[in-house]
Scaffold this motif. Structure first.
Motif, mmCIF file in Angstrom:
data_model
loop_
_atom_site.group_PDB
_atom_site.id
_atom_site.type_symbol
_atom_site.label_atom_id
_atom_site.label_comp_id
_atom_site.label_asym_id
_atom_site.label_seq_id
_atom_site.Cartn_x
_atom_site.Cartn_y
_atom_site.Cartn_z
ATOM 1 N N VAL A 1 0.840 -1.203 0.000
ATOM 2 C CA VAL A 1 0.000 0.000 0.000
ATOM 3 C C VAL A 1 0.876 1.254 0.000
ATOM 4 O O VAL A 1 0.605 2.204 -0.750
ATOM 5 C CB VAL A 1 -0.964 -0.007 1.200
ATOM 6 N N ASP A 2 1.926 1.269 0.822
ATOM 7 C CA ASP A 2 2.852 2.409 0.826
ATOM 8 C C ASP A 2 3.411 2.678 -0.569
ATOM 9 O O ASP A 2 3.509 3.826 -1.008
ATOM 10 C CB ASP A 2 4.017 2.147 1.780
ATOM 11 N N ASP A 3 3.791 1.620 -1.267
ATOM 12 C CA ASP A 3 4.390 1.782 -2.590
ATOM 13 C C ASP A 3 3.369 2.266 -3.622
ATOM 14 O O ASP A 3 3.708 3.010 -4.537
ATOM 15 C CB ASP A 3 5.040 0.470 -3.042
ATOM 16 N N SER B 1 -1.796 1.816 -16.821
ATOM 17 C CA SER B 1 -1.508 0.381 -16.934
ATOM 18 C C SER B 1 -2.180 -0.445 -15.844
ATOM 19 O O SER B 1 -1.961 -1.653 -15.762
ATOM 20 C CB SER B 1 0.005 0.151 -16.866
ATOM 21 N N ARG B 2 -2.984 0.212 -15.010
ATOM 22 C CA ARG B 2 -3.671 -0.435 -13.893
ATOM 23 C C ARG B 2 -2.693 -1.032 -12.881
ATOM 24 O O ARG B 2 -3.035 -1.929 -12.102
ATOM 25 C CB ARG B 2 -4.649 -1.512 -14.387
ATOM 26 N N ALA B 3 -1.472 -0.517 -12.868
ATOM 27 C CA ALA B 3 -0.457 -1.046 -11.954
ATOM 28 C C ALA B 3 -0.794 -0.743 -10.496
ATOM 29 O O ALA B 3 -0.520 -1.557 -9.612
ATOM 30 C CB ALA B 3 0.910 -0.477 -12.315
ATOM 31 N N VAL B 4 -1.395 0.430 -10.250
ATOM 32 C CA VAL B 4 -1.781 0.764 -8.881
ATOM 33 C C VAL B 4 -2.896 -0.160 -8.403
ATOM 34 O O VAL B 4 -2.832 -0.722 -7.298
ATOM 35 C CB VAL B 4 -2.220 2.238 -8.768
ATOM 36 N N GLU B 5 -3.923 -0.340 -9.243
ATOM 37 C CA GLU B 5 -5.031 -1.227 -8.855
ATOM 38 C C GLU B 5 -4.533 -2.633 -8.547
ATOM 39 O O GLU B 5 -4.959 -3.268 -7.575
ATOM 40 C CB GLU B 5 -6.097 -1.299 -9.954
ATOM 41 N N ASP B 6 -3.624 -3.120 -9.388
ATOM 42 C CA ASP B 6 -3.133 -4.481 -9.186
ATOM 43 C C ASP B 6 -2.208 -4.583 -7.976
ATOM 44 O O ASP B 6 -2.169 -5.622 -7.301
ATOM 45 C CB ASP B 6 -2.438 -4.986 -10.451
ATOM 46 N N THR B 7 -1.459 -3.530 -7.682
ATOM 47 C CA THR B 7 -0.647 -3.517 -6.469
ATOM 48 C C THR B 7 -1.553 -3.564 -5.243
ATOM 49 O O THR B 7 -1.294 -4.309 -4.284
ATOM 50 C CB THR B 7 0.234 -2.263 -6.422
ATOM 51 N N LEU B 8 -2.626 -2.793 -5.275
ATOM 52 C CA LEU B 8 -3.569 -2.789 -4.146
ATOM 53 C C LEU B 8 -4.340 -4.111 -4.054
ATOM 54 O O LEU B 8 -4.680 -4.561 -2.950
ATOM 55 C CB LEU B 8 -4.531 -1.614 -4.259
ATOM 56 N N ALA C 1 -7.143 -3.933 12.183
ATOM 57 C CA ALA C 1 -5.847 -3.314 11.891
ATOM 58 C C ALA C 1 -5.397 -3.654 10.471
ATOM 59 O O ALA C 1 -4.804 -2.814 9.779
ATOM 60 C CB ALA C 1 -4.802 -3.780 12.899
ATOM 61 N N VAL C 2 -5.686 -4.874 10.034
ATOM 62 C CA VAL C 2 -5.376 -5.265 8.647
ATOM 63 C C VAL C 2 -6.226 -4.457 7.682
ATOM 64 O O VAL C 2 -5.730 -3.919 6.678
ATOM 65 C CB VAL C 2 -5.631 -6.774 8.433
ATOM 66 N N GLU C 3 -7.509 -4.358 7.976
ATOM 67 C CA GLU C 3 -8.415 -3.592 7.114
ATOM 68 C C GLU C 3 -7.957 -2.140 7.006
ATOM 69 O O GLU C 3 -7.990 -1.541 5.929
ATOM 70 C CB GLU C 3 -9.841 -3.657 7.663
ATOM 71 N N PHE C 4 -7.532 -1.581 8.137
ATOM 72 C CA PHE C 4 -7.034 -0.204 8.142
ATOM 73 C C PHE C 4 -5.794 -0.074 7.264
ATOM 74 O O PHE C 4 -5.669 0.885 6.490
ATOM 75 C CB PHE C 4 -6.719 0.234 9.573
ATOM 76 N N ALA C 5 -4.865 -1.014 7.394
ATOM 77 C CA ALA C 5 -3.614 -0.949 6.637
ATOM 78 C C ALA C 5 -3.878 -0.913 5.140
ATOM 79 O O ALA C 5 -3.229 -0.175 4.389
ATOM 80 C CB ALA C 5 -2.724 -2.138 6.990
ATOM 81 N N VAL C 6 -4.841 -1.708 4.709
ATOM 82 C CA VAL C 6 -5.167 -1.772 3.275
ATOM 83 C C VAL C 6 -5.977 -0.554 2.845
ATOM 84 O O VAL C 6 -5.791 -0.019 1.746
ATOM 85 C CB VAL C 6 -5.908 -3.080 2.953
ATOM 86 N N ALA C 7 -6.880 -0.082 3.698
ATOM 87 C CA ALA C 7 -7.792 1.007 3.335
ATOM 88 C C ALA C 7 -7.107 2.353 3.238
ATOM 89 O O ALA C 7 -7.690 3.314 2.720
ATOM 90 C CB ALA C 7 -8.941 1.086 4.346
ATOM 91 N N ARG C 8 -5.853 2.473 3.723
ATOM 92 C CA ARG C 8 -5.155 3.765 3.694
ATOM 93 C C ARG C 8 -5.062 4.333 2.284
ATOM 94 O O ARG C 8 -4.925 5.538 2.095
ATOM 95 C CB ARG C 8 -3.733 3.617 4.242
ATOM 96 N N ALA C 9 -5.115 3.489 1.283
ATOM 97 C CA ALA C 9 -4.932 3.966 -0.095
ATOM 98 C C ALA C 9 -6.221 4.466 -0.719
ATOM 99 O O ALA C 9 -6.187 4.992 -1.835
ATOM 100 C CB ALA C 9 -4.353 2.836 -0.950
ATOM 101 N N TYR C 10 -7.346 4.325 -0.021
ATOM 102 C CA TYR C 10 -8.634 4.654 -0.652
ATOM 103 C C TYR C 10 -9.209 5.950 -0.097
ATOM 104 O O TYR C 10 -8.903 6.336 1.006
ATOM 105 C CB TYR C 10 -9.623 3.501 -0.447
#
Length: 336
Positions: free
Chosen positions: A222-224, A291-298, A327-336
């Motif tokens: 997510v950071d990347d 290239s949808r690289a961000v979507e696929d990274t997420l 905490a996992v959900e939060f970590a992933v949701a930071r990008a949205y």
């Protein structure tokens, strides 16, 4: 990579449940941190305090405390060990900012910009030493082995990343090896040591290791991704830092692999350090998103996040487990 993470009650995920769960313990950990970063040399607590008090979430020590709660551990050994985990993390940040010549961290000027590289490196060494003192005081060779092994692996991951900078041919496999070592290893160790102090068996140790490791990988993915979709204010660092430093993160690896001949020529120039202007970063953002690289990274981040949640499957339901899932959900949701 189609795994989906279910949000509790449909609301936005937060770290608040974990913070509430561990708040009394975290106060005791903070007291250890303040005590052990003290020194007769004034520059040491001044510089260390700049980063430690700089708005970090204390994610790693919180994981140690939450894992102990999950296991219903009622002792106090985990307080010093959570502080040791935070010292390891802080030391690596001090060293990273020197290596990367970073200007911002968590929205503030980095220690190396304020006090210089030599001071940052040496105070990082001091904090590593303090972490080992805390491990030794705990008295468990198993804990010492886990945390010292993690420290060595983190350093290996940083060297691996250093040798991969400006390498347009970096594979996704090697990239994952790097983030597993430099980020996920400490997440895993922070969780696993709770099972050791709670005197649980191999099953609980392995499950908490898997939880932390997969959470750490998701966190870094997510950071990347955020580097190509967010602002400096949101990130707490300069937008495009990874791009200008020539780091082949997963969004770039995917965008390069999927690009046209012209796109690939741009990436080769950019990664080599010859296209680093603001308009070049804007072009990089366009190519990554096209290239949808961000979507696929997420999507990969969600996959690893789901693996982290699945690793908790064998533990009894309750507030601690719910907080660790969120905490996992939060970590992933930071990008949205």
């Amino acid at each position: 990579m189609s795994a989906t993470i279910h949000r509790i009650g449909g609301r936005e995920p937060s770290l608040e449940p974990m913070l509430s769960l561990v708040a009394p313990d975290l106060n005791l950990v903070n007291a250890v941190i303040l005590d052990r970063m003290n020194s007769d040399i004034p520059l040491i607590p001044e510089l260390a305090g700049h980063l430690i008090a700089g708005g970090g979430k204390r994610m790693r020590p919180m994981l140690t405390l939450a894992s102990a709660r999950l296991l219903e551990y009622s002792g106090t050994r985990h307080h010093k060990l959570a502080a040791a985990v935070e010292f390891i993390h802080t030391a690596t940040l001090l060293h990273d900012d020197v290596v990367d010549s970073s200007d911002l961290r968590r929205g503030r000027r980095t220690a190396n910009i304020i006090w210089g590289n030599p001071a940052s490196v040496l105070v990082g060494d001091f904090l590593f030493s303090r972490s080992f003192e805390l491990m030794v005081e705990d008295g468990s060779l198993k804990v010492l082995k886990i945390l010292s092994g993690a420290s060595a692996t983190i350093a290996e991951g940083e060297v691996n990343q250093l040798t991969a900078v400006r390498r347009i041919d970096l594979s996704e496999e090697r990239y994952l090896d790097i983030i597993d070592a430099k980020t996920a290893t400490l997440f895993a160790a922070a969780c696993k040591i709770a099972a050791v102090v709670a005197e649980r068996g191999e099953r609980e140790e392995s499950a908490l290791d898997a939880y932390g490791r997969n959470l750490g990988i998701a966190f870094q993915l997510v950071d990347d991704a955020i580097d190509y979709i967010s602002t400096a204010e949101a990130m707490g660092k300069d937008a495009g830092d990874d791009f200008r430093e020539g780091k082949m993160t997963l969004p770039v690896i995917l965008a390069y692999a999927r690009g046209s001949e012209g796109d690939r020529a741009f990436w080769k120039e950019a990664v080599a350090g010859r296209r680093v202007a603001d308009e070049d970063f804007a072009e990089a953002v366009r190519l990554v998103q096209a290239s949808r690289a961000v979507e696929d990274t997420l999507a990969r981040a969600r996959h690893y996040g789901q693996r982290a949640i699945d690793a908790l499957g064998g533990f009894a339901p309750g507030g601690a487990k719910d907080a660790m899932v969120e905490a996992v959900e939060f970590a992933v949701a930071r990008a949205y």
